[in-house]
Design a protein around this motif. Structure first.
Motif, PDB file in Angstrom:
ATOM      1  N   PHE A 297      48.270  30.210  21.394  1.00  0.00           N
ATOM      2  CA  PHE A 297      47.313  30.009  22.493  1.00  0.00           C
ATOM      3  C   PHE A 297      46.744  31.367  22.895  1.00  0.00           C
ATOM      4  O   PHE A 297      47.495  32.333  23.030  1.00  0.00           O
TER       5      PHE A 297
ATOM      6  N   ARG B   7      45.598  32.303  25.829  1.00  0.00           N
ATOM      7  CA  ARG B   7      46.124  32.774  27.126  1.00  0.00           C
ATOM      8  C   ARG B   7      47.577  33.222  26.997  1.00  0.00           C
ATOM      9  O   ARG B   7      47.978  34.185  27.639  1.00  0.00           O
TER      10      ARG B   7
ATOM     11  N   MET C 119      45.318  28.019  32.768  1.00  0.00           N
ATOM     12  CA  MET C 119      46.757  27.851  32.543  1.00  0.00           C
ATOM     13  C   MET C 119      47.244  26.469  33.025  1.00  0.00           C
ATOM     14  O   MET C 119      48.071  25.837  32.380  1.00  0.00           O
TER      15      MET C 119
ATOM     16  N   ASP D 294      46.501  23.314  32.701  1.00  0.00           N
ATOM     17  CA  ASP D 294      45.576  22.588  31.834  1.00  0.00           C
ATOM     18  C   ASP D 294      45.784  21.077  31.940  1.00  0.00           C
ATOM     19  O   ASP D 294      45.740  20.358  30.951  1.00  0.00           O
TER      20      ASP D 294
ATOM     21  N   HIS E 220      53.378  22.420  36.455  1.00  0.00           N
ATOM     22  CA  HIS E 220      52.290  23.083  37.194  1.00  0.00           C
ATOM     23  C   HIS E 220      52.328  22.764  38.676  1.00  0.00           C
ATOM     24  O   HIS E 220      51.708  23.462  39.470  1.00  0.00           O
TER      25      HIS E 220
ATOM     26  N   TRP F 244      57.359  29.868  37.021  1.00  0.00           N
ATOM     27  CA  TRP F 244      56.997  30.298  35.666  1.00  0.00           C
ATOM     28  C   TRP F 244      57.291  31.779  35.492  1.00  0.00           C
ATOM     29  O   TRP F 244      56.527  32.635  35.983  1.00  0.00           O
TER      30      TRP F 244
END
Ligand code: GLC
Length: 460
Positions: free
Chosen positions: A46, A48, A182, A184, A364, A369
């Motif tokens: 990825f 990112r 991020m 997503d 999320h 994180w």
């Protein structure tokens, strides 16, 4: 501060193991090296996620992989001028790529611009991360020649064109769909989410350094930077004093000189905020739009705002104060909460669409994180609050190895390993390493920080 050298060594080895090769040369890192779970797309590189790997590589003097990544991903950039809604728009960078063998047994790179991704989300942030990786590469090597090649200048400008094109609105911020960075997935982060605006700002600043001096683009970008900074610093900022102003807002105002420009009704201020917001400290709210302020705290956007100088000096200090005051909520037992608070009950139902992976205080939706550590370390180091980041890195150090470097943690304070977290998640490992490198060597800030402040301009 002295971090354990054996843990660092082990983390470095884990990062090396995540490297993927194309025609024998290193070009990226997989998202996770977890062999126990179905990879889905975690075997992709990825853009990112690689941004964090790139920082860890560059800070360790490993520049080749970053250069190869930049060259190969530039070839993937969409250059299609055709107005075809089934193809990625010109200038778009892919969310991820994977190396596969074709029928003839030759290695090929296959990119995903969101057309394969879960929920088909568009990666608005990929182009920004690509620019920020390129700028970090230039800073680390002192070599501008790659960035100044015709191919790279074209690629940079295509990303800028895609962002600066006329749209339906008249704001300096960027209008994007849900799940374009991020986060997503559907999380109510459509419209003008802070994370995207902060990355947009940092990337525009990077572009002014990367584009050939004297080019017309520079003046256009500088003008946008000024308006963007004004908009965010004024309309997104929240502290106790500002909350009081919003609480006493008049509504339904028409015309040029109104105070409540977005017609926000004070009744929409959530109950938790008045209790939670400390006297000392402030932050940029998550989003603003017609009749809408998203008061959630988003870590990535706030930290990038500090690093990029999008936040004023005073605002940056206040954000660090808020993190200190709200330590239990934002850092807790694993740095760092992606956003606070979580969506719960009916909000979760409606806004996430009953997304079980994003249940309250998970993933999320209020999960913790560890990859965000590198941004915390950079912001804290920049603002003279290194001790805060050292405390956070120590917490991570005491757990990450034993927990096999999970993707994320769950719970009010991030105590539990994320319900569906991958282990050996590459940006967890890289974020941990880069955070230590930033704290051990202040010069590393040079790769990601912007100092000199451009002129802040009002929109009217
Ligand atoms: C998940 C995350 C996304 C990340 C990807 C790979 O989809 O939401 O931000 O890039 O995993 O780690």
């Amino acid at each position: 501060m002295v971090f354990s050298s054996s843990l660092r060594k082990e983390a470095r080895q884990a990062l090396e193991k995540a490297i993927i090769y194309y025609h024998g040369v290193p070009v990226g890192t997989v998202a996770a090296s977890d062999s126990q779970t179905d990879p889905v797309n975690y075997n992709h590189c990825f853009v990112r996620d690689f941004a964090v790997s790139a920082m860890a590589f560059l800070m360790n003097g490993e520049v080749e992989i970053v250069r190869n990544f930049l060259v190969e991903t530039l070839k993937l950039q969409s250059c299609d001028r055709e107005m075809d809604c089934f193809k990625p728009g010109q200038g778009l960078m892919p969310a991820s790529f994977i190396i596969e063998n074709n029928a003839a047994g030759e290695e090929i790179i296959k990119a995903d611009f969101g057309e394969l991704a879960i929920a088909r989300v568009t990666p608005v942030d990929s182009g920004f991360w690509w620019l920020l990786i390129l700028r970090a590469y230039v800073r680390a090597t002192g070599d501008l020649s790659l960035a100044r090649t015709a191919e790279f200048q074209k690629g940079i400008k295509l990303i800028i064109d895609l962002c600066l094109t006329n749209r339906f609105d008249m704001f300096p911020t960027l209008l994007v769909p849900d799940g374009s960075f991020m986060i997503d997935r559907r999380m109510g982060v459509h419209g003008y989410p802070l994370d995207i605006q902060a990355q947009f700002y940092a990337s525009l600043r990077a572009a002014t350094e990367l584009i050939e001096p004297g080019d017309d683009y520079i003046q256009i970008i500088e003008e946008r930077l000024g308006h963007l900074a004004y908009h965010i610093r004024n309309y997104y900022w929240l502290d106790y004093q500002r909350l009081n102003e919003i609480y006493r807002y008049k509504v339904e105002e028409f015309g040029k000189t109104v105070t409540n420009k977005f017609n926000v009704y004070p009744e929409s201020i959530p109950e938790w905020l008045n209790v939670w917001l400390p006297d000392k400290g402030g932050y940029f709210i998550g989003n603003i739009g017609a009749g809408w302020m998203d008061f959630r705290f988003f870590s990535q956007g706030n930290l990038i705002a500090i690093i990029s100088d999008l936040a004023s000096e005073e605002q940056s200090l206040q954000i660090m104060n808020l993190i200190e005051q709200k330590w239990e909520n934002l850092i807790g037992q694993m740095p760092l909460k992606v956003c606070f608070p979580a969506l719960e009950g009916r909000d979760w139902h409606i806004i996430t669409g009953c997304d079980a992976k994003n249940m309250s205080w998970s993933y999320h939706n209020g999960g913790n994180w560890p990859f965000l550590l590198w941004l915390l370390a950079a912001a804290a180091q920049k603002m003279g609050r290194k001790e805060l980041a050292e405390r956070a890195v120590s917490i991570a150090e005491s757990r990450l190895h034993g927990d096999k470097y999970p993707e994320y943690y769950d719970g009010l304070n991030g105590r539990l390993i994320g319900k569906e977290a991958r282990s050996l998640q590459t940006w967890t490992i890289a974020g941990f390493l880069a955070a230590q490198d930033l704290l051990n060597n202040k010069n590393n800030l040079d790769l990601i920080c912007f100092d000199e402040e451009p002129v802040v301009m009002s929109c009217s």
